[in-house]
Design a protein around this motif. Structure first.
Motif, short mmCIF file in Angstrom:
data_model
loop_
_atom_site.label_atom_id
_atom_site.label_comp_id
_atom_site.label_asym_id
_atom_site.label_seq_id
_atom_site.Cartn_x
_atom_site.Cartn_y
_atom_site.Cartn_z
N VAL A 13 -1.31 -8.55 6.02
CA VAL A 13 -0.73 -7.27 5.62
C VAL A 13 0.79 -7.37 5.57
O VAL A 13 1.44 -6.91 4.62
CB VAL A 13 -1.19 -6.13 6.56
CG1 VAL A 13 -0.42 -4.86 6.30
CG2 VAL A 13 -2.69 -5.89 6.41
N ALA A 73 3.64 2.39 6.67
CA ALA A 73 2.38 2.41 5.90
C ALA A 73 1.55 1.17 6.21
O ALA A 73 0.32 1.25 6.34
CB ALA A 73 2.68 2.49 4.41
N ALA A 74 2.21 0.02 6.37
CA ALA A 74 1.49 -1.22 6.69
C ALA A 74 0.86 -1.12 8.08
O ALA A 74 -0.29 -1.54 8.29
CB ALA A 74 2.44 -2.41 6.62
N LYS A 76 -0.04 1.60 9.62
CA LYS A 76 -1.15 2.54 9.51
C LYS A 76 -2.38 1.85 8.94
O LYS A 76 -3.49 2.04 9.41
CB LYS A 76 -0.73 3.72 8.63
CG LYS A 76 -1.77 4.80 8.55
CD LYS A 76 -1.25 5.98 7.75
CE LYS A 76 -2.29 7.07 7.67
NZ LYS A 76 -1.84 8.23 6.94
N GLN A 77 -2.17 1.00 7.92
CA GLN A 77 -3.27 0.25 7.31
C GLN A 77 -3.88 -0.71 8.32
O GLN A 77 -5.11 -0.83 8.39
CB GLN A 77 -2.75 -0.52 6.08
CG GLN A 77 -3.81 -1.36 5.41
CD GLN A 77 -3.23 -2.24 4.30
OE1 GLN A 77 -2.05 -2.14 3.98
NE2 GLN A 77 -4.05 -3.08 3.73
N ALA A 80 -5.93 1.16 10.86
CA ALA A 80 -7.10 1.80 10.28
C ALA A 80 -8.25 0.81 10.09
O ALA A 80 -9.38 1.23 9.83
CB ALA A 80 -6.75 2.44 8.95
#
Length: 175
Positions: A13, A73-74, A76-77, A80
């Protein structure tokens, strides 16, 4: 996902983030390094929980700067991902939480059972008391019957009617 797989996922990621954003600032690189350190369970300033606050504290940046960064955002990814391996500290905290809930449930069940058993004991005590009193009555009755049977030998029935019986000069009333 094993720790090794999680580490690969994390690196993939972040590699994609670096490739898609060639001009990442120093702040972004610091956030990535900090997040990776927390995921590996090597915090320097915080308790090791993987959270936005701890990432910001460890990296020395504000939350506003963190949220403006593409790293947010990374992260969070990464978090998740369904089976991402968490640092041991988070696993232990989750285990502690689970154990506290189990302890609370077991204590509640024990209290309910204790209340029920206390009620049962109270009911049995009441029954025992009633039976004890009844036994005492029966024993008293048995003693009285025994006395009556013994006294029957000394008692002679009166053949004369009560009307003709005079006691201290008093004549019984006539019907």
């Amino acid at each position: 996902m094993t720790t090794r797989d999680s580490d690969r996922h994390l690196q993939a990621v972040f590699a994609r983030l670096t490739r898609d954003n060639p001009g990442l600032a120093e702040l972004d690189r610091r956030l990535m390094d900090t997040f990776e350190r927390l995921m590996l369970g090597r915090p320097e300033l915080t308790d090791g929980t993987v959270s936005v606050s701890n990432v910001c504290t460890e990296a020395g940046v504000s939350r506003a700067s963190y949220y403006r960064s593409p790293v947010a955002a990374a992260v969070k990814q990464i978090l998740a991902a369904p089976a991402i391996a968490r640092p041991e500290i988070e696993e232990l905290k989750a285990e502690i939480t689970r154990l506290w809930k189990d302890d609370h449930r077991l204590r509640s069940e024990k209290a309910d059972e204790t209340r029920e058993l206390t009620g049962t004991v109270s009911t049995y005590a009441d029954h025992i008391q009633v039976l004890t009193l009844r036994n005492a009555e029966l024993e008293e009755e048995r003693i009285l019957r025994t006395r009556l049977e013994r006294a029957a030998d000394n008692v002679t029935p009166l053949n004369s009617p009560l009307r003709s019986l005079r006691v201290d000069g008093v004549v019984p009333p006539s019907d």
